[in-house]
Design a protein around this motif. Structure first.
Motif, PDB file in Angstrom:
ATOM      1  N   PRO A 160       0.816  -1.218   0.000  1.00  0.00           N
ATOM      2  CA  PRO A 160       0.000   0.000   0.000  1.00  0.00           C
ATOM      3  C   PRO A 160       0.850   1.269   0.000  1.00  0.00           C
ATOM      4  O   PRO A 160       2.037   1.253   0.356  1.00  0.00           O
ATOM      5  CB  PRO A 160      -0.803  -0.107   1.307  1.00  0.00           C
ATOM      6  N   ASP A 161       0.235   2.362  -0.351  1.00  0.00           N
ATOM      7  CA  ASP A 161       0.899   3.663  -0.271  1.00  0.00           C
ATOM      8  C   ASP A 161       1.351   3.921   1.167  1.00  0.00           C
ATOM      9  O   ASP A 161       0.612   3.645   2.118  1.00  0.00           O
ATOM     10  CB  ASP A 161      -0.056   4.783  -0.689  1.00  0.00           C
ATOM     11  N   GLY A 162       2.560   4.458   1.323  1.00  0.00           N
ATOM     12  CA  GLY A 162       3.043   4.866   2.632  1.00  0.00           C
ATOM     13  C   GLY A 162       3.230   3.742   3.628  1.00  0.00           C
ATOM     14  O   GLY A 162       3.190   3.977   4.840  1.00  0.00           O
ATOM     15  N   ALA A 163       3.472   2.530   3.146  1.00  0.00           N
ATOM     16  CA  ALA A 163       3.539   1.368   4.041  1.00  0.00           C
ATOM     17  C   ALA A 163       4.846   1.283   4.825  1.00  0.00           C
ATOM     18  O   ALA A 163       4.916   0.561   5.820  1.00  0.00           O
ATOM     19  CB  ALA A 163       3.339   0.087   3.240  1.00  0.00           C
ATOM     20  N   PHE A 164       5.889   2.030   4.411  1.00  0.00           N
ATOM     21  CA  PHE A 164       7.210   1.848   5.019  1.00  0.00           C
ATOM     22  C   PHE A 164       7.813   3.166   5.497  1.00  0.00           C
ATOM     23  O   PHE A 164       7.569   4.232   4.924  1.00  0.00           O
ATOM     24  CB  PHE A 164       8.151   1.176   4.018  1.00  0.00           C
ATOM     25  N   ASP A 165       8.620   3.044   6.551  1.00  0.00           N
ATOM     26  CA  ASP A 165       9.365   4.190   7.070  1.00  0.00           C
ATOM     27  C   ASP A 165      10.671   4.393   6.312  1.00  0.00           C
ATOM     28  O   ASP A 165      11.174   5.524   6.209  1.00  0.00           O
ATOM     29  CB  ASP A 165       9.684   3.981   8.558  1.00  0.00           C
ATOM     30  N   VAL A 166      11.239   3.313   5.830  1.00  0.00           N
ATOM     31  CA  VAL A 166      12.512   3.350   5.099  1.00  0.00           C
ATOM     32  C   VAL A 166      12.413   2.388   3.921  1.00  0.00           C
ATOM     33  O   VAL A 166      11.944   1.262   4.077  1.00  0.00           O
ATOM     34  CB  VAL A 166      13.701   2.937   5.998  1.00  0.00           C
ATOM     35  N   VAL A 167      12.843   2.848   2.752  1.00  0.00           N
ATOM     36  CA  VAL A 167      12.932   1.991   1.570  1.00  0.00           C
ATOM     37  C   VAL A 167      14.393   1.963   1.127  1.00  0.00           C
ATOM     38  O   VAL A 167      15.013   3.018   0.937  1.00  0.00           O
ATOM     39  CB  VAL A 167      12.031   2.495   0.431  1.00  0.00           C
ATOM     40  N   LEU A 168      14.937   0.764   0.977  1.00  0.00           N
ATOM     41  CA  LEU A 168      16.338   0.570   0.646  1.00  0.00           C
ATOM     42  C   LEU A 168      16.482  -0.257  -0.624  1.00  0.00           C
ATOM     43  O   LEU A 168      15.600  -1.044  -0.965  1.00  0.00           O
ATOM     44  CB  LEU A 168      17.054  -0.169   1.785  1.00  0.00           C
ATOM     45  N   SER A 169      17.609  -0.086  -1.301  1.00  0.00           N
ATOM     46  CA  SER A 169      17.944  -0.966  -2.417  1.00  0.00           C
ATOM     47  C   SER A 169      19.452  -0.924  -2.611  1.00  0.00           C
ATOM     48  O   SER A 169      20.042   0.145  -2.713  1.00  0.00           O
ATOM     49  CB  SER A 169      17.247  -0.538  -3.711  1.00  0.00           C
ATOM     50  N   GLN A 170      20.063  -2.093  -2.632  1.00  0.00           N
ATOM     51  CA  GLN A 170      21.506  -2.195  -2.831  1.00  0.00           C
ATOM     52  C   GLN A 170      21.790  -2.802  -4.194  1.00  0.00           C
ATOM     53  O   GLN A 170      21.600  -4.009  -4.392  1.00  0.00           O
ATOM     54  CB  GLN A 170      22.154  -3.051  -1.733  1.00  0.00           C
ATOM     55  N   PHE A 171      22.223  -1.964  -5.134  1.00  0.00           N
ATOM     56  CA  PHE A 171      22.569  -2.416  -6.488  1.00  0.00           C
ATOM     57  C   PHE A 171      21.422  -3.224  -7.096  1.00  0.00           C
ATOM     58  O   PHE A 171      21.664  -4.143  -7.895  1.00  0.00           O
ATOM     59  CB  PHE A 171      23.841  -3.286  -6.481  1.00  0.00           C
ATOM     60  N   GLY A 172      20.201  -2.916  -6.755  1.00  0.00           N
ATOM     61  CA  GLY A 172      19.072  -3.729  -7.186  1.00  0.00           C
ATOM     62  C   GLY A 172      18.085  -3.019  -8.087  1.00  0.00           C
ATOM     63  O   GLY A 172      17.913  -3.394  -9.254  1.00  0.00           O
ATOM     64  N   HIS A 173      17.418  -1.989  -7.572  1.00  0.00           N
ATOM     65  CA  HIS A 173      16.392  -1.297  -8.354  1.00  0.00           C
ATOM     66  C   HIS A 173      16.980  -0.655  -9.607  1.00  0.00           C
ATOM     67  O   HIS A 173      16.257  -0.342 -10.547  1.00  0.00           O
ATOM     68  CB  HIS A 173      15.702  -0.227  -7.506  1.00  0.00           C
ATOM     69  N   LEU A 207       8.901   5.640  -4.061  1.00  0.00           N
ATOM     70  CA  LEU A 207       8.378   6.757  -3.271  1.00  0.00           C
ATOM     71  C   LEU A 207       6.927   6.524  -2.858  1.00  0.00           C
ATOM     72  O   LEU A 207       6.505   6.953  -1.780  1.00  0.00           O
ATOM     73  CB  LEU A 207       8.506   8.057  -4.069  1.00  0.00           C
ATOM     74  N   ARG A 208       6.164   5.843  -3.688  1.00  0.00           N
ATOM     75  CA  ARG A 208       4.753   5.601  -3.351  1.00  0.00           C
ATOM     76  C   ARG A 208       4.608   4.819  -2.058  1.00  0.00           C
ATOM     77  O   ARG A 208       3.749   5.137  -1.216  1.00  0.00           O
ATOM     78  CB  ARG A 208       4.065   4.844  -4.494  1.00  0.00           C
ATOM     79  N   VAL A 209       5.423   3.772  -1.888  1.00  0.00           N
ATOM     80  CA  VAL A 209       5.264   2.912  -0.711  1.00  0.00           C
ATOM     81  C   VAL A 209       5.967   3.484   0.523  1.00  0.00           C
ATOM     82  O   VAL A 209       5.883   2.897   1.606  1.00  0.00           O
ATOM     83  CB  VAL A 209       5.773   1.486  -0.990  1.00  0.00           C
ATOM     84  N   LEU A 210       6.627   4.614   0.373  1.00  0.00           N
ATOM     85  CA  LEU A 210       7.321   5.271   1.476  1.00  0.00           C
ATOM     86  C   LEU A 210       6.414   6.333   2.072  1.00  0.00           C
ATOM     87  O   LEU A 210       5.802   7.119   1.345  1.00  0.00           O
ATOM     88  CB  LEU A 210       8.609   5.911   0.946  1.00  0.00           C
ATOM     89  N   ARG A 211       6.323   6.370   3.387  1.00  0.00           N
ATOM     90  CA  ARG A 211       5.471   7.393   4.026  1.00  0.00           C
ATOM     91  C   ARG A 211       6.103   8.777   3.871  1.00  0.00           C
ATOM     92  O   ARG A 211       7.336   8.900   3.760  1.00  0.00           O
ATOM     93  CB  ARG A 211       5.280   7.077   5.505  1.00  0.00           C
TER      94      ARG A 211
END
Length: 272
Positions: free
Chosen positions: A107-120, A134-138
């Motif tokens: 859902p929108d805003g589901a996470f406090d922190v979104v991370l990606s290491q050499f992935g996205h 950004l959508r899933v980040l609050r």
């Protein structure tokens, strides 16, 4: 969720899903950078953290060990299986799922922190992946990721692979280079006014190898785009030999004291 039938890059993603399935042995080298990224992102106890294109879960497990409520998603089911095993060994609970960085099943805003290491960075449409991250980040949450600067070895490695790939069909588009995600100016452009307080840092990944030929064979066996290309060139031995010679020459530039020294960039921003 995987690529849908109306996804113009469905065939590309299918190849990536298969090619990256052999990436697991690389985790021994990505584990130390994962700790740097989690620290850089200032992950804290109780935060809801999403690791996008999580691979074998080294970032998600690191975040969970700091007390975060971690979730991980990757396109390759084989890597998700390995990630679940890694979480079990570490004694942490993480919700791992197969999925696409361009269609995050949250859902929108589901996470406090979104991370990606050499992935996205390998998602074929940066504008779509950025919007999803950004959508899933609050609002007020932090986005942090690691990428390869375009002027350094790892990015040039993918340039070599791209030069040997067959041209796409006339009606198909080739994804932009993943290393554009390592250019601070491109990052600023892609995030635009949707994020603030953008900061950067750098790190080094040490990949221990006995020789340059050892390193080249390891890359061929584990790095998805190169794995796919080598298989495609099996029927063209002269061209395959040329690719391997060029690849080894590039490896030699970063090989010292029985290790490859690979520099990366980290970016962190706060969602507006």
């Amino acid at each position: 969720m995987g690529a849908t039938s109306d996804d113009p890059f469905a065939q590309f993603k299918s190849a990536q899903r298969e090619g990256w399935s052999s990436f697991a042995p690389v985790e021994i080298f990505t584990t130390a950078p994962a700790a740097k990224l989690v620290k850089f992102a200032d992950v804290r106890t109780g935060q809801r953290v999403l690791d996008v294109a999580c691979g074998t879960g080294v970032v998600a497990v690191t975040a969970a060990r700091r007390g975060a409520k971690a979730t991980g998603l990757d396109l390759a089911p084989a890597l998700i299986e390995r990630a679940r095993a890694n979480a079990a060994i570490a004694g942490v609970e993480i919700d791992f799922a197969d999925g696409d960085a361009e269609a995050l099943p949250y859902p929108d805003g589901a996470f406090d922190v979104v991370l990606s290491q050499f992935g996205h960075i390998f998602a074929p449409r940066p504008e779509v992946a950025t919007a999803e991250l950004l959508r899933v980040l609050r609002p007020g949450g932090r986005l942090a990721f690691a990428a390869w600067p375009p002027e350094l070895f790892t990015a040039r490695q993918f340039d070599i692979v791209a030069r040997y790939m067959p041209p796409p069909p006339a009606n198909a588009k080739r994804p932009p280079p993943p290393a554009l995600w390592g250019d601070p100016n491109i990052i600023r452009e892609r995030l635009g006014d949707r994020a603030r307080d953008l900061v950067f840092d750098r790190g080094e990944m040490i990949v221990q190898m006995l020789s340059v030929p050892h390193a080249r064979l390891f890359y061929e066996a584990t790095i998805g785009p190169l794995t796919i290309l080598v298989e495609a060139l099996r029927g063209e031995p002269d061209r395959l030999a040329q690719l391997r010679a060029e690849f080894e020459a590039s490896l030699q530039e970063v090989f010292d004291e029985n290790a490859l020294h690979l520099h990366f960039i980290m970016a962190r921003a706060t969602k507006v």
